[in-house]
Design an enzyme around this catalytic site. Structure first.
Site, short mmCIF file in Angstrom:
data_model
loop_
_atom_site.label_atom_id
_atom_site.label_comp_id
_atom_site.label_asym_id
_atom_site.label_seq_id
_atom_site.Cartn_x
_atom_site.Cartn_y
_atom_site.Cartn_z
N GLY A 208 1.68 -1.97 -8.25
CA GLY A 208 2.53 -2.76 -9.13
C GLY A 208 2.17 -4.23 -9.09
N ASN A 209 1.11 -4.57 -8.37
CA ASN A 209 0.68 -5.96 -8.20
C ASN A 209 -0.15 -6.37 -9.41
OD1 ASN A 209 -0.81 -8.31 -7.45
ND2 ASN A 209 -0.39 -7.87 -5.30
N LEU A 210 0.40 -7.23 -10.25
CA LEU A 210 -0.28 -7.65 -11.47
C LEU A 210 -1.59 -8.37 -11.16
CD1 LEU A 210 -0.29 -7.85 -14.54
CD2 LEU A 210 1.07 -9.95 -14.34
N LYS B 219 -3.62 -7.84 -8.67
CA LYS B 219 -4.64 -6.84 -8.34
C LYS B 219 -5.15 -6.16 -9.60
CE LYS B 219 -3.58 -5.54 -3.56
NZ LYS B 219 -3.27 -4.42 -2.64
N ASP C 283 -5.53 -0.56 -0.51
CA ASP C 283 -4.73 -1.16 0.55
C ASP C 283 -5.62 -2.16 1.27
OD1 ASP C 283 -2.05 -1.17 1.60
OD2 ASP C 283 -2.90 -0.55 3.50
N PHE D 175 -4.16 -15.28 -4.92
CA PHE D 175 -2.83 -14.82 -4.53
C PHE D 175 -2.85 -14.43 -3.06
CE2 PHE D 175 -5.25 -11.22 -6.04
CZ PHE D 175 -4.91 -10.17 -5.22
N TYR E 80 -2.95 -14.36 0.72
CA TYR E 80 -3.43 -15.27 1.76
C TYR E 80 -4.61 -16.13 1.30
CZ TYR E 80 -0.60 -12.40 4.94
OH TYR E 80 0.44 -11.73 5.56
N ARG F 29 -12.57 -7.12 -1.70
CA ARG F 29 -12.31 -6.18 -2.78
C ARG F 29 -13.55 -5.98 -3.65
NH1 ARG F 29 -7.79 -8.11 -3.91
NH2 ARG F 29 -6.65 -6.67 -2.56
#
Length: 203
Positions: free
Chosen positions: A8-10, A12, A77, A160, A162, A189
């Site tokens: 749900g992280n926009l 990401k 994750d 976003f 850290y 990532r």
């Protein structure tokens, strides 16, 4: 290949869309990222497994039950692992300052915890685990990490989580100062995604 993103992280979702576009090649099928928001939202998942792969597996399974049979799912994750904290906050990074904590609250807590840690012991790395569930339910896992160090105060306004307090090795600016183009070439990532994209081209 269409991957339904179990997040749900926009931020990401946007980052994965950029990574997918950047990895596209004329000689291979494109990878399309479909956000959970486009499918009515991400189901609530309690990330309590204690491992990156366990949490990713829970998120993928939670979204998959909402999708048509045969759909493919991508779950992520990730976290920041600090040498002085023996790898913490690690898998608990997203809720380090509490279950509803913002990215800023999380990194501010980390800075407080590390206040007395000298610069030479502020080594850390970002870790990302990507898990793909194919249409038959088989799992494929890809990992990436980016080594660096933690600042004493935030710098930069991009990114976003850290990002404002993490400086990757080989740079003198934080993730949040480097900008999207650079970050999406060197980040944890991006490195995990590169493996996934190469696997997708071979599949």
């Amino acid at each position: 290949m269409k991957l339904h993103l179990a997040s749900g992280n926009l931020h990401k979702a946007e980052e994965f869309a950029v990574l997918a576009a950047a990895s596209a090649r004329d000689d291979a099928p494109a990878i399309e990222i479909v956000s959970a928001r486009a499918m009515g939202g991400m189901p609530e998942v309690v990330e309590d497994t204690g491992t990156f792969v366990g949490n990713a597996r829970k998120k993928a399974a939670a979204l998959r039950v909402r999708l048509p049979a045969g759909s493919w799912v991508l779950a992520d994750d990730s976290g920041v692992c600090v040498d002085a904290l023996h790898g913490g906050p690690g898998v608990e990074s997203a809720y380090y300052a509490g279950p509803e904590a913002s990215g800023r609250a999380n990194y501010e807590k980390l800075l407080r915890v590390l206040a007395d840690v000298p610069d030479e012991r502020r080594g850390a790395y970002f870790f990302c685990l990507l898990l793909v569930l194919d249409g038959a339910g088989a799992e494929y896992v890809f990992e990436g990490r980016c080594q660096g160090r933690l600042l004493r105060e935030p710098r930069g306004s991009a990114g976003f989580g850290y990002d404002p307090i993490f400086v990757p090795d080989g740079f003198d600016r934080s993730y949040a100062e480097l900008g999207e183009d650079v970050k999406n070439r060197i980040s944890h990532r991006a490195r995990a995604w590169a493996q996934l994209a190469e696997w997708g081209r071979r599949s």
